[in-house]
Design a protein around this motif. Structure first.
Motif: not given
Ligand code: ABF
Length: 218
Positions: A8-9, A11-12, A15-16, A34-35, A37-38, A41
């Motif tokens: 999850k970390a 994947a988030e 996102l950056e 997880y990516f 889902d992020a 957002g």
């Protein structure tokens, strides 16, 4: 942090790297989920996504993210996906989820391939994870014999069909010293659609999650 938290970390962290107005190439598997889902957002910021599997397409649509066809959307600025094994040279084994062909296509059609893995995936040599090979069904035995001659131990993935209607042979006992060479050699066996080595088009950036955070490798 457990393995899921590390996935999850990373994947988030991926996102950056997404910029406004981009169409995003999206991989397959639990880290890619997880990516996705992020990504939900920031869905107002992107112009849609291209998926490497039906499963990812469905998950994207479930979040209200438009899924586009690669033929009209490509080339893409970025592709984010996981891997089953990865080296510090950013060579990968992929295809544990069976989506290797579409993953290789989307990676090839993307400017930057960001691979997201947890630290348990990073190895010195590829091969402990059985190498997935997508095969046209009528060529299954022929390809299996050719793989045995190369020293591998191919096993049919029972009860599994790819999104393209083909079968997967998982090849055990390969210690892969030269992934670039082996990737080409495997592609030349008649009946092989795609092999799970991503070495000729390796990742451009790898984000590795561990208990101490996310490390970037290039
Ligand atoms: C995809 O998902 C595949 O190429 C690879 O097989 C798998 C990795 O799975 P996970 O993220 O669930 O560990 O990227």
């Amino acid at each position: 942090m457990n393995q899921d938290e590390m996935k999850k970390a990373v994947a988030e962290a991926a996102l950056e790297r997404i910029e406004s107005g981009w169409i995003v190439g999206v991989g397959t598997g639990s880290t890619a989920n997880y990516f996705i889902d992020a990504l939900a957002g920031i869905k107002g910021k992107i112009d849609g996504a291209v998926a490497s599997s039906e499963a990812s397409a469905e998950r994207l649509r479930g979040h209200g993210i438009e899924v586009l066809d690669l033929n009209s959307a490509g080339p893409l600025p970025i592709y984010v996906d996981g891997a089953d094994e990865a080296t510090r040279h950013l060579h990968l084994t992929k295809g544990g989820g069976g989506a290797l062909t579409r993953e290789k296509i989307v990676a090839a059609a993307s400017k930057t391939f960001v691979c997201v893995v947890d630290e348990t995936k990073v190895v010195d040599y590829l091969g402990a994870f059985p190498l997935p090979i997508e095969v046209i069904p009528m060529a299954r035995s022929h390809v299996a014999r050719a793989l045995s001659k190369l020293g591998g131990n191919p096993e049919l993935r029972e009860g599994f069909k790819t999104d393209n209607g083909n079968v997967i042979l998982d090849v055990h006992n390969l210690r892969i010293m030269n992934p670039v060479e082996l990737e080409s050699e495997l592609d030349h066996i008649a009946g092989v659609v795609t092999n799970g080595l991503f070495a000729r088009r390796s990742a451009d950036v790898m984000l590795v999650g561990s208990a101490s955070g996310v490390e970037e490798m290039t």
